[in-house]
Design a protein around this motif. Sequence first.
Motif, PDB file in Angstrom:
ATOM      1  N   ARG A 184     -12.593  -9.297  19.321  1.00 39.23           N
ATOM      2  CA  ARG A 184     -11.157  -9.195  19.603  1.00 39.23           C
ATOM      3  C   ARG A 184     -10.976  -8.589  20.995  1.00 39.23           C
ATOM      4  NH1 ARG A 184      -6.207  -8.434  16.476  1.00 39.23           N
ATOM      5  NH2 ARG A 184      -4.680  -7.305  17.737  1.00 39.23           N
ATOM      6  N   HIS A 214      -4.410 -11.738  22.867  1.00 44.45           N
ATOM      7  CA  HIS A 214      -5.744 -11.421  22.394  1.00 44.45           C
ATOM      8  C   HIS A 214      -6.305 -12.585  21.570  1.00 44.45           C
ATOM      9  CE1 HIS A 214      -4.849  -7.381  23.714  1.00 44.45           C
ATOM     10  NE2 HIS A 214      -6.049  -6.964  23.341  1.00 44.45           N
ATOM     11  N   TRP A 215      -7.639 -12.738  21.623  1.00 39.04           N
ATOM     12  CA  TRP A 215      -8.309 -13.710  20.769  1.00 39.04           C
ATOM     13  C   TRP A 215      -8.963 -12.985  19.604  1.00 39.04           C
ATOM     14  CZ3 TRP A 215     -13.168 -11.815  21.254  1.00 39.04           C
ATOM     15  CH2 TRP A 215     -13.576 -11.331  22.505  1.00 39.04           C
ATOM     16  N   GLN A 216      -9.269 -13.761  18.563  1.00 37.57           N
ATOM     17  CA  GLN A 216      -9.861 -13.221  17.349  1.00 37.57           C
ATOM     18  C   GLN A 216     -11.080 -14.040  16.956  1.00 37.57           C
ATOM     19  OE1 GLN A 216      -7.158 -12.735  14.048  1.00 37.57           O
ATOM     20  NE2 GLN A 216      -8.773 -13.018  12.524  1.00 37.57           N
ATOM     21  N   GLY A 217     -12.148 -13.350  16.515  1.00 34.40           N
ATOM     22  CA  GLY A 217     -13.363 -14.027  16.080  1.00 34.40           C
ATOM     23  C   GLY A 217     -14.232 -14.462  17.239  1.00 34.40           C
ATOM     24  N   ALA A 232      -5.058 -13.771  18.027  1.00 36.73           N
ATOM     25  CA  ALA A 232      -5.210 -12.636  17.114  1.00 36.73           C
ATOM     26  C   ALA A 232      -3.918 -12.365  16.360  1.00 36.73           C
ATOM     27  CB  ALA A 232      -5.638 -11.396  17.892  1.00 36.73           C
ATOM     28  N   ASP A 233      -4.074 -11.821  15.135  1.00 30.32           N
ATOM     29  CA  ASP A 233      -2.946 -11.426  14.268  1.00 30.32           C
ATOM     30  C   ASP A 233      -2.119 -12.619  13.797  1.00 30.32           C
ATOM     31  OD1 ASP A 233      -3.654  -8.710  14.602  1.00 30.32           O
ATOM     32  OD2 ASP A 233      -2.546  -8.634  16.479  1.00 30.32           O
ATOM     33  N   ASN A 268     -15.359 -12.366  10.610  1.00 24.60           N
ATOM     34  CA  ASN A 268     -14.254 -12.167  11.547  1.00 24.60           C
ATOM     35  C   ASN A 268     -13.740 -13.478  12.158  1.00 24.60           C
ATOM     36  OD1 ASN A 268     -14.293  -9.122  11.646  1.00 24.60           O
ATOM     37  ND2 ASN A 268     -16.371  -9.531  12.321  1.00 24.60           N
ATOM     38  N   THR A 269     -14.413 -14.582  11.892  1.00 19.36           N
ATOM     39  CA  THR A 269     -14.036 -15.866  12.467  1.00 19.36           C
ATOM     40  C   THR A 269     -13.386 -16.737  11.395  1.00 19.36           C
ATOM     41  OG1 THR A 269     -15.848 -15.762  14.071  1.00 19.36           O
ATOM     42  CG2 THR A 269     -14.868 -17.923  13.655  1.00 19.36           C
TER      43      THR A 269
END
Length: 405
Positions: A184, A214-217, A232-233, A268-269
């Motif tokens: 993240r 923000h990015w996630q994974g 993200a989120d 997380n991905t």
Amino acid sequence: MSGRVVPLLLWSLVLTVASVQSQGSPQDAFIIQYLERRLVQMEERLNQCEQNTVSVTQKTYDLSSEIRGYLSTLTVVRSEVKSQMDSVSARVDRMERELEYLENKIPDQSDIEMEESLLEQQIKAAEQDLLKKKAKIKVVNDCSTALTQIKSLKIVKKADDSLGSWFKDPTEGSTKVYLLSGIRNNTLLEFPSLQTFTERTSASSMKVLQLPSHWQGTGHVVYNGFLYYHKADTPNQILKVDLVNGTVADSTLLPGAGRLPVYSLNPNTYLDLAVDELGLWVIHADPEYEGKLVITKLDKGSLAVEYTWDTQCRSRDAEGAFLICGTLYVVYNTRFGGRSTVQCLYDIHDTIHSDESPVMFFPKRYTSHSSIYYHPRDKELYAWDDGYQTIYKVETRRSDQLTAE
């Protein structure tokens, strides 16, 4: 009105008492006592009225709080119902596409009643026509490649984070390397080439890009100068960011995705984007399909969904996946880290079958991958191997040669 009458009445009584006291007769004394008792009674009633008012006010406040609680619960339930309806709608759309496909495949009554010889001739003609179309598609998209072996590995660098992703832009003429460290953040590192990326002094040539969100994974990818990533989120929003000016060029919500991790060993991905010879893909897991993997073909320009395939490959014990010529290869491991293997594949062309393909092992290195990317021009896999940036050389053959064997 009554609030002004009561004080005036009391004031009038007080004046009356004062007037009577000034006269001083026995009868006046009796009247004074009577008036005083009345005054006491009125004060008690006023106090009781005030207490009742306070009680009613408190009850009203408590009722208002309770109603607000019900409204908050109703809002949550409404949101859950909307999410479920969106999921049902996506499933219905997919079912409608499948039914339409089946309806096109089912012949009408007149065709069924045709003579057997004529029917066989039409079937042969249709098969030949279909083979010609498939051959044309393969020539146009250069998509007759199948994975046969993961030959060797080369560790090119090590990052501080054990989880992350790195890759090259597969677009013709591009040599840039990109790195996103962690699971993240909103920072993207860009390097002019693989050589500068591996150098110890690479920081001098490195470009730091701040993303709008923000990015996630670890399921990101760069394609034709644009970064595609899971915002993200959000459960299933994909952003397309122009790396020249750092602005959002487009975005989309992927129906039915983002409800559970795409790979159980990478929790997380939730969305894993990939690129192969056919273009841009998204891999995700569907809880309504027993947690098995689903692949969706996206238009790289508009991010519109072109088609979706349900695969038989499970997400349990998977750590990553990649696509080569429309064939999904799923990599499995153990939660303790071990030798990664390709144990399941899904071919959208239905020319390669998982149960007919042998298990393919990664070179002997006991660890785990947080991301694996296939580069269609270099015929290499770019992997994040427990903090190490690793390149795997792969061996491919024509898929028609595999089926001939």
